[in-house]
Design an enzyme around this catalytic site. Structure first.
Site, PDB file in Angstrom:
ATOM      1  N   ARG A  51     -27.090  -5.516   5.706  1.00 56.01           N
ATOM      2  CA  ARG A  51     -26.491  -5.280   7.026  1.00 56.01           C
ATOM      3  C   ARG A  51     -27.514  -4.558   7.888  1.00 56.01           C
ATOM      4  O   ARG A  51     -28.193  -3.650   7.409  1.00 56.01           O
ATOM      5  CB  ARG A  51     -25.249  -4.391   6.870  1.00 56.01           C
ATOM      6  CG  ARG A  51     -23.958  -5.174   6.817  1.00 56.01           C
ATOM      7  CD  ARG A  51     -22.789  -4.297   6.485  1.00 56.01           C
ATOM      8  NE  ARG A  51     -22.593  -3.172   7.385  1.00 56.01           N
ATOM      9  CZ  ARG A  51     -21.562  -2.332   7.325  1.00 56.01           C
ATOM     10  NH1 ARG A  51     -20.638  -2.522   6.405  1.00 56.01           N
ATOM     11  NH2 ARG A  51     -21.432  -1.336   8.159  1.00 56.01           N
TER      12      ARG A  51
ATOM     13  N   ARG B 267     -27.218  -1.652  -0.570  1.00 51.82           N
ATOM     14  CA  ARG B 267     -26.116  -2.615  -0.459  1.00 51.82           C
ATOM     15  C   ARG B 267     -26.624  -3.959   0.077  1.00 51.82           C
ATOM     16  O   ARG B 267     -27.458  -3.996   0.977  1.00 51.82           O
ATOM     17  CB  ARG B 267     -25.061  -2.033   0.479  1.00 51.82           C
ATOM     18  CG  ARG B 267     -23.906  -2.968   0.773  1.00 51.82           C
ATOM     19  CD  ARG B 267     -22.725  -2.239   1.300  1.00 51.82           C
ATOM     20  NE  ARG B 267     -22.885  -1.721   2.648  1.00 51.82           N
ATOM     21  CZ  ARG B 267     -21.931  -1.074   3.297  1.00 51.82           C
ATOM     22  NH1 ARG B 267     -20.770  -0.844   2.725  1.00 51.82           N
ATOM     23  NH2 ARG B 267     -22.134  -0.634   4.518  1.00 51.82           N
TER      24      ARG B 267
HETATM   25  P1  AMP Z   1     -18.115   0.235   9.080  1.00 50.57           P
HETATM   26  O1  AMP Z   1     -18.231  -1.132   8.518  1.00 50.57           O
HETATM   27  O2  AMP Z   1     -16.735   0.802   8.960  1.00 50.57           O
HETATM   28  O3  AMP Z   1     -19.169   1.181   8.556  1.00 50.57           O
HETATM   29  O4  AMP Z   1     -18.369   0.104  10.670  1.00 50.57           O
HETATM   30  C1  AMP Z   1     -19.588  -0.403  11.174  1.00 50.57           C
HETATM   31  C2  AMP Z   1     -19.776   0.021  12.623  1.00 50.57           C
HETATM   32  O5  AMP Z   1     -18.700  -0.483  13.420  1.00 50.57           O
HETATM   33  C3  AMP Z   1     -19.766   1.528  12.869  1.00 50.57           C
HETATM   34  O6  AMP Z   1     -21.028   2.113  12.629  1.00 50.57           O
HETATM   35  C4  AMP Z   1     -19.348   1.573  14.342  1.00 50.57           C
HETATM   36  O7  AMP Z   1     -20.428   1.219  15.188  1.00 50.57           O
HETATM   37  C5  AMP Z   1     -18.324   0.440  14.425  1.00 50.57           C
HETATM   38  N1  AMP Z   1     -16.958   0.924  14.140  1.00 50.57           N
HETATM   39  C6  AMP Z   1     -16.161   0.594  13.086  1.00 50.57           C
HETATM   40  N2  AMP Z   1     -14.984   1.213  13.147  1.00 50.57           N
HETATM   41  C7  AMP Z   1     -15.008   1.973  14.262  1.00 50.57           C
HETATM   42  C8  AMP Z   1     -14.098   2.885  14.873  1.00 50.57           C
HETATM   43  N3  AMP Z   1     -12.887   3.135  14.335  1.00 50.57           N
HETATM   44  N4  AMP Z   1     -14.480   3.499  16.006  1.00 50.57           N
HETATM   45  C9  AMP Z   1     -15.677   3.274  16.575  1.00 50.57           C
HETATM   46  N5  AMP Z   1     -16.604   2.445  16.052  1.00 50.57           N
HETATM   47  C10 AMP Z   1     -16.278   1.790  14.902  1.00 50.57           C
END
Ligand code: AMP
Length: 213
Positions: free
Chosen positions: A160, A127
């Site tokens: 990322r 990605r």
């Molecule tokens: P994502 O883009 O949804 O993969 O989120 C990236 C990162 O943000 C994750 O690996 C977590 O470190 C943090 N994160 C996002 N959403 C949550 C959540 N609901 N609870 C805890 N950490 C979160």
């Protein structure tokens, strides 16, 4: 309509969430996007969250729950919203239940997008994201016209920091341990619908629309 998009990182929650948001005119609330914005701005929340995000660990529940409590009270949420990346633990799901009840709201559906693990690793490590407008590409499946350059705004495409192989593996372990129990949690409510997330984006979206009506 209030929806939850459930599934491992990289199954296409963001992509489907965006399509649902356009089709149904409700906002997509991505906790990951909110946190990345805070990190970029260097806010106190961003500084705290970065410590966890860099290794693929979850940000503590109280931080996330407080953030979401404020977000769903915003004006654009009055006709519903799509939750992408929240809840991610049973404690967050319980806090969401309380939040919804307090605000007189009802969860409609939980869409579980399912993709095999090998495919997820390939999707995440390949990605690339535009550093300017956030558009998402994949080096093989959805490459930009010019290498490393966003088709939409000309911005630089970057990986990322949590899409490297090592961090992806940790994120998937965290998903299995902390987020998979949510499948059982929502199965009990009879609101969970499983969707095969392999294949063409528009075909998957047709399945989503068939479920949402
Ligand atoms: P994502 O883009 O949804 O993969 O989120 C990236 C990162 O943000 C994750 O690996 C977590 O470190 C943090 N994160 C996002 N959403 C949550 C959540 N609901 N609870 C805890 N950490 C979160």
């Amino acid at each position: 309509m209030i929806l939850i998009l459930l599934g491992a990182p990289g199954v296409g929650k963001g992509t489907q969430g965006e399509l649902i948001a356009k089709e149904y005119g409700i906002p997509q609330i991505s906790t990951g996007d909110i946190l990345r914005k805070e990190v970029k701005e260097g806010s106190a929340l961003g500084k705290e969250a970065k410590k966890y995000m860099d290794s693929g660990a979850l940000v503590p529940d109280d931080v996330i729950v407080g953030m979401m409590e404020n977000r769903i009270k915003e004006d654009d949420c009055k006709n519903g919203f799509i939750l992408d990346g929240f809840p991610r633990t049973v404690a967050q799901a319980e806090a969401l239940d309380v939040m919804l009840e307090k605000n007189g709201l009802k969860l409609d559906k939980v869409l579980l997008i399912d993709v095999p693990k090998d495919e997820i690793i390939d999707r995440l490590t390949g990605r690339r994201v535009c550093s300017k407008c956030g558009a998402v590409y994949h080096i093989k499946n959805n490459p930009p016209k010019r290498d490393g350059v966003c088709d939409k705004c000309g911005g630089e495409l970057i990986q990322r920091s949590d899409d490297t192989k090592e961090v992806v593996e940790n994120r998937l372990n965290v998903y299995e341990k902390s987020t998979m129990p949510l499948i059982e949690y929502y199965e009990k409510t009879k609101k969970l619908v499983k969707i095969d997330g392999l294949g063409d984006i528009n075909e998957i979206f047709s399945k989503v629309k068939a479920v949402l009506g």
